[in-house]
Design a protein around this motif. Structure first.
Motif, PDB file in Angstrom:
ATOM      1  N   ARG A 107     -36.628 175.307  14.242  1.00  0.00           N
ATOM      2  CA  ARG A 107     -38.002 175.793  13.915  1.00  0.00           C
ATOM      3  C   ARG A 107     -38.673 174.801  13.044  1.00  0.00           C
ATOM      4  N   ARG A 108     -38.001 173.780  12.463  1.00  0.00           N
ATOM      5  CA  ARG A 108     -38.684 172.644  11.962  1.00  0.00           C
ATOM      6  C   ARG A 108     -39.115 171.540  13.008  1.00  0.00           C
ATOM      7  N   ALA A 109     -38.345 171.589  14.271  1.00  0.00           N
ATOM      8  CA  ALA A 109     -38.856 170.461  15.170  1.00  0.00           C
ATOM      9  C   ALA A 109     -39.746 171.001  16.299  1.00  0.00           C
ATOM     10  N   ILE A 110     -40.117 172.375  16.251  1.00  0.00           N
ATOM     11  CA  ILE A 110     -40.839 172.846  17.465  1.00  0.00           C
ATOM     12  C   ILE A 110     -42.272 173.213  16.984  1.00  0.00           C
ATOM     13  N   GLY A 111     -43.167 173.332  17.783  1.00  0.00           N
ATOM     14  CA  GLY A 111     -44.394 174.322  17.670  1.00  0.00           C
ATOM     15  C   GLY A 111     -44.614 175.341  18.624  1.00  0.00           C
ATOM     16  N   VAL A 112     -44.908 176.447  18.399  1.00  0.00           N
ATOM     17  CA  VAL A 112     -44.983 177.483  19.325  1.00  0.00           C
ATOM     18  C   VAL A 112     -46.264 178.206  19.458  1.00  0.00           C
ATOM     19  N   VAL A 113     -46.806 178.124  20.595  1.00  0.00           N
ATOM     20  CA  VAL A 113     -48.248 178.891  20.786  1.00  0.00           C
ATOM     21  C   VAL A 113     -47.910 180.175  21.666  1.00  0.00           C
ATOM     22  N   ALA A 114     -47.919 181.512  20.993  1.00  0.00           N
ATOM     23  CA  ALA A 114     -47.336 182.479  21.831  1.00  0.00           C
ATOM     24  C   ALA A 114     -48.462 183.192  22.731  1.00  0.00           C
ATOM     25  N   GLN A 115     -48.336 184.198  23.549  1.00  0.00           N
ATOM     26  CA  GLN A 115     -49.264 184.693  24.004  1.00  0.00           C
ATOM     27  C   GLN A 115     -50.232 185.422  23.265  1.00  0.00           C
ATOM     28  N   ARG A 116     -49.813 185.915  22.212  1.00  0.00           N
ATOM     29  CA  ARG A 116     -50.909 186.539  21.354  1.00  0.00           C
ATOM     30  C   ARG A 116     -51.055 185.572  20.074  1.00  0.00           C
ATOM     31  N   SER A 117     -52.241 185.548  19.908  1.00  0.00           N
ATOM     32  CA  SER A 117     -52.735 184.744  18.536  1.00  0.00           C
ATOM     33  C   SER A 117     -52.036 184.847  17.314  1.00  0.00           C
ATOM     34  N   GLY A 118     -51.522 183.938  16.834  1.00  0.00           N
ATOM     35  CA  GLY A 118     -50.954 184.008  15.416  1.00  0.00           C
ATOM     36  C   GLY A 118     -51.604 183.621  14.269  1.00  0.00           C
ATOM     37  N   ALA A 119     -53.011 183.427  14.570  1.00  0.00           N
ATOM     38  CA  ALA A 119     -53.769 183.253  13.473  1.00  0.00           C
ATOM     39  C   ALA A 119     -54.300 184.151  12.694  1.00  0.00           C
ATOM     40  N   ASP A 120     -54.852 184.015  11.226  1.00  0.00           N
ATOM     41  CA  ASP A 120     -55.271 185.292  10.526  1.00  0.00           C
ATOM     42  C   ASP A 120     -56.542 185.421  10.977  1.00  0.00           C
ATOM     43  N   PRO A 121     -57.073 186.637  11.306  1.00  0.00           N
ATOM     44  CA  PRO A 121     -58.470 186.898  11.608  1.00  0.00           C
ATOM     45  C   PRO A 121     -59.431 186.638  10.621  1.00  0.00           C
ATOM     46  N   VAL A 122     -59.118 186.920   9.310  1.00  0.00           N
ATOM     47  CA  VAL A 122     -60.072 187.069   8.302  1.00  0.00           C
ATOM     48  C   VAL A 122     -59.907 185.934   7.673  1.00  0.00           C
ATOM     49  N   ALA A 123     -59.186 184.840   7.907  1.00  0.00           N
ATOM     50  CA  ALA A 123     -59.160 183.576   6.976  1.00  0.00           C
ATOM     51  C   ALA A 123     -60.236 182.766   8.200  1.00  0.00           C
ATOM     52  N   GLY A 125     -60.747 179.001  10.014  1.00  0.00           N
ATOM     53  CA  GLY A 125     -59.993 178.139  10.788  1.00  0.00           C
ATOM     54  C   GLY A 125     -59.275 177.145   9.882  1.00  0.00           C
ATOM     55  N   ARG A 126     -60.209 176.554   9.109  1.00  0.00           N
ATOM     56  CA  ARG A 126     -59.200 175.372   8.347  1.00  0.00           C
ATOM     57  C   ARG A 126     -58.414 176.147   7.531  1.00  0.00           C
ATOM     58  N   GLU A 127     -58.598 177.267   6.712  1.00  0.00           N
ATOM     59  CA  GLU A 127     -57.626 177.941   5.856  1.00  0.00           C
ATOM     60  C   GLU A 127     -56.284 178.387   6.731  1.00  0.00           C
ATOM     61  N   ASN A 128     -56.358 178.688   7.717  1.00  0.00           N
ATOM     62  CA  ASN A 128     -55.382 178.746   8.798  1.00  0.00           C
ATOM     63  C   ASN A 128     -54.363 177.625   9.196  1.00  0.00           C
ATOM     64  N   LEU A 129     -55.067 176.596   9.128  1.00  0.00           N
ATOM     65  CA  LEU A 129     -54.364 175.450   9.421  1.00  0.00           C
ATOM     66  C   LEU A 129     -53.734 175.068   8.173  1.00  0.00           C
ATOM     67  N   LEU A 130     -54.602 174.936   6.895  1.00  0.00           N
ATOM     68  CA  LEU A 130     -53.811 174.461   5.646  1.00  0.00           C
ATOM     69  C   LEU A 130     -52.453 175.406   5.375  1.00  0.00           C
ATOM     70  N   LEU A 131     -52.584 176.765   5.599  1.00  0.00           N
ATOM     71  CA  LEU A 131     -51.377 177.678   5.365  1.00  0.00           C
ATOM     72  C   LEU A 131     -50.247 177.264   6.370  1.00  0.00           C
ATOM     73  N   GLN A 132     -50.689 177.170   7.567  1.00  0.00           N
ATOM     74  CA  GLN A 132     -49.476 176.415   8.275  1.00  0.00           C
ATOM     75  C   GLN A 132     -48.905 175.173   7.960  1.00  0.00           C
ATOM     76  N   GLY A 133     -49.488 174.341   7.669  1.00  0.00           N
ATOM     77  CA  GLY A 133     -49.060 173.260   6.957  1.00  0.00           C
ATOM     78  C   GLY A 133     -48.031 173.467   6.008  1.00  0.00           C
ATOM     79  N   ARG A 134     -48.811 174.348   4.948  1.00  0.00           N
ATOM     80  CA  ARG A 134     -47.928 174.464   3.615  1.00  0.00           C
ATOM     81  C   ARG A 134     -46.413 175.086   3.963  1.00  0.00           C
ATOM     82  N   LEU A 135     -46.389 176.035   5.087  1.00  0.00           N
ATOM     83  CA  LEU A 135     -45.379 176.351   5.417  1.00  0.00           C
ATOM     84  C   LEU A 135     -44.066 175.583   5.609  1.00  0.00           C
ATOM     85  N   TYR A 136     -44.547 174.140   6.234  1.00  0.00           N
ATOM     86  CA  TYR A 136     -43.929 173.332   6.659  1.00  0.00           C
ATOM     87  C   TYR A 136     -43.820 172.153   5.517  1.00  0.00           C
TER      88      TYR A 136
END
Length: 353
Positions: A107-123, A125-136
């Protein structure tokens, strides 16, 4: 979104680098061997075998396509390779890590774009990217720069402070790809990335995927049921049917195996005698080969398709199967699918599980 953890690294198989000796062998970016996966259908008596001994090997730094109709087993393959599902049997490595023994490191070595969006719709675009980065484990200025870099790259800077639920379908899909790239993965999985997009947004996504293919050795596994998408984007592809790989190669090589032209005829009515008369009639036409009859659709190959059409029409008419329409075309991936799967791609889509 999944937070990765640590684990031990295992070694993947290797392939020689083109033109290099054994010392320059490189590990496969993805290797799957004899994957089997069955599902018990609710209310069904027999389990469905989604994967039936599927095997692939993907070299680093290319776009590798898994092409097949809906229900062929593509998404199941992605779920297993990305550690979201376990295979009943078989083995696989991704980016040199064993998916069963080292799922956290995969999971650390891969990125995944699933058929359904994984973005938080109420956040935003930039907040989504920051959250994803913090998870890593990314923090501070490094994360901010990476988020801004991706917003710019995917033409989302002007929409960075807007809630994702206000984005168009194409914008959401671009953000999904950006989310998969925040931590600079070695392997990126794109599962049907253009499904549901309008033609303009689909073309724009194709262009972006084409640019990603040149990014620092990034390997992309692309699943698709669009023939044109696979032909345009994949440096190498495998055709999947009923949970198995039926053939593999570059799009040009696969089409090049089909010498001559494809002749497709649409009959006025489906043959009433199990198509035997059609096979026998076309078998007597000089230069006609690889005859396939599927309902009202008859396909064959000929060295010179245009020259063969009059004889084909006459033979089918004499066999009691008059033709409503006929076309002649150069080899396509649809013809490759027909040759190896025994049915047209459109028919496989309509009858897929």
């Amino acid at each position: 979104m999944t937070s990765p953890n640590g684990g031990a690294v295992r070694t993947a198989a290797t392939v020689p680098h083109p033109g290099a000796g054994p010392a320059a062998a490189r590990p496969l970016a993805i290797e799957a061997v004899d994957l089997v996966k069955t599902y018990q259908v609710k209310g069904g008596s027999e389990p469905v075998r989604a994967l039936d001994g599927l095997s692939i090997g993907v070299e680093p730094g290319i776009v590798f396509g898994l092409l097949g109709p809906n229900g062929a087993g593509k998404s199941t393959t992605v779920k297993i390779l990305t550690t979201l599902a376990a295979a009943d049997s078989g083995r696989a490595t991704v980016a040199g890590r064993d998916i069963a023994a080292d799922p956290a490191l995969v999971r650390r070595a891969i990125g995944v774009v699933a058929q359904r969006s994984g973005a938080d719709p109420v956040a935003t675009g930039r907040e989504n990217l920051l959250l994803q980065g913090r998870l890593y484990g990314m923090r501070g200025a490094e994360l901010g720069r990476r988020a801004d870099e991706l917003l710019d790259r995917f033409d989302l800077t002007d929409a960075a402070k807007r809630q994702v639920k206000t984005y168009s379908g194409g914008m959401q899909r671009r953000l999904d790809v950006a989310l998969g790239l925040v931590h600079r993965p070695e392997v990126l999985f794109l599962d049907e990335p253009t499904t549901g997009l309008d033609p303009e947004a689909r073309t724009a996504m194709w262009e972006e995927i084409g640019r990603l293919a040149g990014d620092d050795g990034l390997t992309i596994l692309l699943t698709t049921h669009y023939l044109e998408e696979a032909d345009r984007l994949a440096a190498r592809l495998a055709i999947v049917d009923r949970g198995r790989i039926v053939t593999e190669g570059t799009p040009d090589d696969l089409k090049g195996e089909l010498h001559g032209d494809a002749v497709h005829a649409e009959l006025v009515a489906a043959p009433a005698d199990d198509a035997l008369a059609v096979y026998e009639a076309l078998g007597r036409v000089p230069g006609i080969r690889e005859i396939t009859v599927d309902g009202r659709r008859v396909s064959a190959r000929a060295d010179d398709g245009a020259a063969a059409v009059p004889a084909v029409l006459a033979a089918l008419d004499q066999a009691g199967s008059p033709v409503a329409a006929v076309t002649v075309a150069r080899p396509s991936l649809d013809d490759v699918y027909l040759r190896y799967a025994g049915r047209s791609f459109a028919d496989a889509e309509g009858g897929s599980r």
